[in-house]
Design a protein around this motif. Sequence first.
Motif, PDB file in Angstrom:
ATOM      1  N   ILE B 249     -12.274 -21.780 -32.282  1.00  0.00           N
ATOM      2  CA  ILE B 249     -11.078 -20.330 -32.577  1.00  0.00           C
ATOM      3  C   ILE B 249     -10.848 -20.971 -34.498  1.00  0.00           C
ATOM      4  CG2 ILE B 249      -8.255 -20.567 -32.660  1.00  0.00           C
ATOM      5  CD1 ILE B 249      -9.403 -22.101 -29.349  1.00  0.00           C
ATOM      6  N   GLN B 250     -11.149 -21.637 -35.065  1.00  0.00           N
ATOM      7  CA  GLN B 250     -10.602 -22.555 -36.366  1.00  0.00           C
ATOM      8  C   GLN B 250     -11.863 -21.603 -37.185  1.00  0.00           C
ATOM      9  OE1 GLN B 250     -11.904 -26.821 -36.915  1.00  0.00           O
ATOM     10  NE2 GLN B 250     -11.824 -26.724 -38.950  1.00  0.00           N
ATOM     11  N   ALA B 251     -12.910 -20.891 -36.641  1.00  0.00           N
ATOM     12  CA  ALA B 251     -13.573 -20.493 -38.082  1.00  0.00           C
ATOM     13  C   ALA B 251     -13.222 -18.761 -37.575  1.00  0.00           C
ATOM     14  CB  ALA B 251     -15.561 -20.014 -37.190  1.00  0.00           C
ATOM     15  N   TRP B 252     -12.507 -18.728 -36.786  1.00  0.00           N
ATOM     16  CA  TRP B 252     -12.019 -17.267 -37.170  1.00  0.00           C
ATOM     17  C   TRP B 252     -10.530 -17.111 -37.915  1.00  0.00           C
ATOM     18  CZ3 TRP B 252     -12.210 -12.313 -37.627  1.00  0.00           C
ATOM     19  CH2 TRP B 252     -11.259 -11.234 -37.006  1.00  0.00           C
ATOM     20  N   GLU B 253      -9.636 -18.505 -37.255  1.00  0.00           N
ATOM     21  CA  GLU B 253      -8.233 -18.208 -38.149  1.00  0.00           C
ATOM     22  C   GLU B 253      -8.002 -18.678 -39.520  1.00  0.00           C
ATOM     23  OE1 GLU B 253      -5.371 -20.578 -35.560  1.00  0.00           O
ATOM     24  OE2 GLU B 253      -6.701 -22.243 -36.573  1.00  0.00           O
ATOM     25  N   TYR B 254      -9.046 -19.637 -40.081  1.00  0.00           N
ATOM     26  CA  TYR B 254      -8.627 -20.495 -40.921  1.00  0.00           C
ATOM     27  C   TYR B 254      -8.509 -20.325 -42.195  1.00  0.00           C
ATOM     28  CZ  TYR B 254     -12.528 -21.794 -43.020  1.00  0.00           C
ATOM     29  OH  TYR B 254     -14.057 -21.692 -44.357  1.00  0.00           O
TER      30      TYR B 254
END
Lengths: 444, 444
Positions: B249-254
């Motif tokens: 999730i972090q890789a896509w949203e950050y």
Amino acid sequence: MSRLNATHDPNLQSWVESANQPDTDFPIQNLPFGVMRSPNSNEPSRIGVAIGDQILDLSLCYKAGLLQQLPENLQIACAAPNLTQIMMMGSEATSLLRNHISQLLRRNEQPQEAQATLISMSDVDLLLPTTIGDYTDFYASIFHATNVGKLFRPDNPLLPNYKYVPIAYHGRASSIVPSNTAIARPQGQIKKPQASAPSFEFTQMLDYELEVGFFIGSGNELGQPIHLDKAEEHIFGLCLVNDWSARDIQAWEYQPLGPFLAKSFATTISPWVVTLEALAPFRCSALERAENDPAPLPYLSSSLNTEIGGIDIKVEVLLRSAQMRAVGMTPFRLSCGSFKQMYWTVAQMLAHHTSNGCNLRSGDLLASGTVSGPEKDSQGCLLEITQRGTQLVQLPTGEMRSFLCDGDEIILRGYCEKQGHVRIGFGECRGTILNAVKNSIFTP
Amino acid sequence: MSRLNATHDPNLQSWVESANQPDTDFPIQNLPFGVMRSPNSNEPSRIGVAIGDQILDLSLCYKAGLLQQLPENLQIACAAPNLTQIMMMGSEATSLLRNHISQLLRRNEQPQEAQATLISMSDVDLLLPTTIGDYTDFYASIFHATNVGKLFRPDNPLLPNYKYVPIAYHGRASSIVPSNTAIARPQGQIKKPQASAPSFEFTQMLDYELEVGFFIGSGNELGQPIHLDKAEEHIFGLCLVNDWSARDIQAWEYQPLGPFLAKSFATTISPWVVTLEALAPFRCSALERAENDPAPLPYLSSSLNTEIGGIDIKVEVLLRSAQMRAVGMTPFRLSCGSFKQMYWTVAQMLAHHTSNGCNLRSGDLLASGTVSGPEKDSQGCLLEITQRGTQLVQLPTGEMRSFLCDGDEIILRGYCEKQGHVRIGFGECRGTILNAVKNSIFTP
């Protein structure tokens, strides 16, 4: 979504005459909630409802027995020092209370005791509406995201996640201040283009951001996401937000974890919380997506949201410099736009926020991010308007602005207008930049 | 910085015999503060001090008159439902209280009433120590930042600002939970490498982050930065923090605003707050900077900070899978390191946080970011240990791990040891991943 009811009737008039003026922000159809205190007093704060240029003091209404038709816990919540208890009771309780207040204030229905529960708005300080537990700031205008992106990545302004993810970051709750609080120009690390290392100094790129915020009414338990079509039941109401930003500090600090000190020195909010119910006549479709845009993922998609997820709130930013103030000039309008231009609706922001199970608590504040529209004159911050300070704005005094100067006052306004309905306003969100007095801690 | 005083005397022993065992985390030289409640009760929570396997109930001490030598407002604060009031009173009050408790608990000085103020640690639930207003998470290990950077930018792992700016982001305060709270695997937007669009599903890259947190004692007013050499006066004490993270999730949203839903689903903290005073014997120099590293800017630099700004807290992470638990295996150690390896000290983090005038409030939590050292076995999260899931870890059962599986329990431990001093421990910070039961809101 709130439906139209008797409180929206455009023919309603109040026995508070100033509420019947066509240009008031606070007609009887609005009834926004706020928190007030007499200036320089130590007495507890009280909840009030704006009506024309007056405030109905709910604490006095409670004492005068004017709320006795309401459930007892709701009556008691009206005598609390802020709105947290009312917010916790959820949207049905708010609607019940708003309807009761509408009746109290209607012309021909004036209770004998009611006049004594009015206070002139000019006689009180307006405070924060509630204790804000967490503050989340979104980035929901695709026009803003594109404009800002262009300044940094001309070939690829919009990142690949933008059209899927309602991008947001956690903001700082402690430094949220009510309208009319002076804003101290912050110091921070700034890396100038030609410098080999950063220096610690006062920001030279102080900016505002015009935003719309919304307060959480009833919250959700950790691990229990809120469905898109239930999201609005958890929203107590809306306000205006100025997310002050130091662009030079931001540019140097923001990678890889996002903005931090560039934003946390202050965020100003307008004092009156306009309920979603009051905004019911001004609902509109969500921003239409471009033909090639992807559909939102299912958890962010519903016909209800597409059809009436938007809110047509006109928003504008005005600036008054110290020089303008000195010669009695009215504020100069920097931009005007509409909240209906946001790529993500308030329901989508809230549903996304809880989609991982994150809990929202009553009184939490979510803000939209800068409200910018497609037109040049609807850009909601100076970073966009002056193209990162390269295209100056001329004020009526002849003064030029790239970013904010000491003494500048920024005024945000918001209002809804529609044929066949009474104008609903948000009041103002104001803040003036303090002279940059160097702090002895950091300078010899 | 706290100096050594009578409470640190290694010869002190307590009449609570379990506190005199060499392997206890809670000898009389420690005296960490926490908040407890009897299980399944509706009674108010109470403040306690850990001593061996017991807790001194400060609320009962107050009622028994054992605190009468203390200032009255401090006595009253001891009977509060959490530590906020004590925190607000500042480091001198905490020191006074700690010294008094040390005397109450010393062998040969047992007051007649004192035995009745003890509660077995196994008989209560340990709660959050305070109401956390804002939670800020730093990124203060250069080894962690470099290791993570290498995974994403092999040629340029460390961003140019790292050695100047104590990088941080605002975390989510509402989802901070006490040790032993089960952690629900979150859902979120995940963009797989080969996919053309993201999908909404349960994270497959659930990770922990081993961190050290510190609570604010007395705060600062908005606009009033705290000087580096005064920073520790504003720190009440330290705890362990597990900043659970969903890496996919972090890789896509950050980008571009930093981590949001990848972190906000839960953060676990250990229940006992170890005061800076208790840690005084374990202070050490700040991490020595490499020869070519720039000096910190003046506001982040002082000889005091360089000489004893560090704290040598040994920290370790253990994992116990459901299968290990079923066969009665002890937890498997994934890493061990020391908090002295951080690039930025707690004082530098706090001074930086307030350098723009941002106000900290009593009970705010600041955390260090992942504590990783230079060695392979001192890396504080699975992202580093498994190189983004490509180098699996084998558990004693033969099970393999890239990231966390349902049923896995993560246990953080921290302790200080030094010749001539009694071992001081932090207790444990535990959390188990719940089975990923699909939420009916999002799945048919």
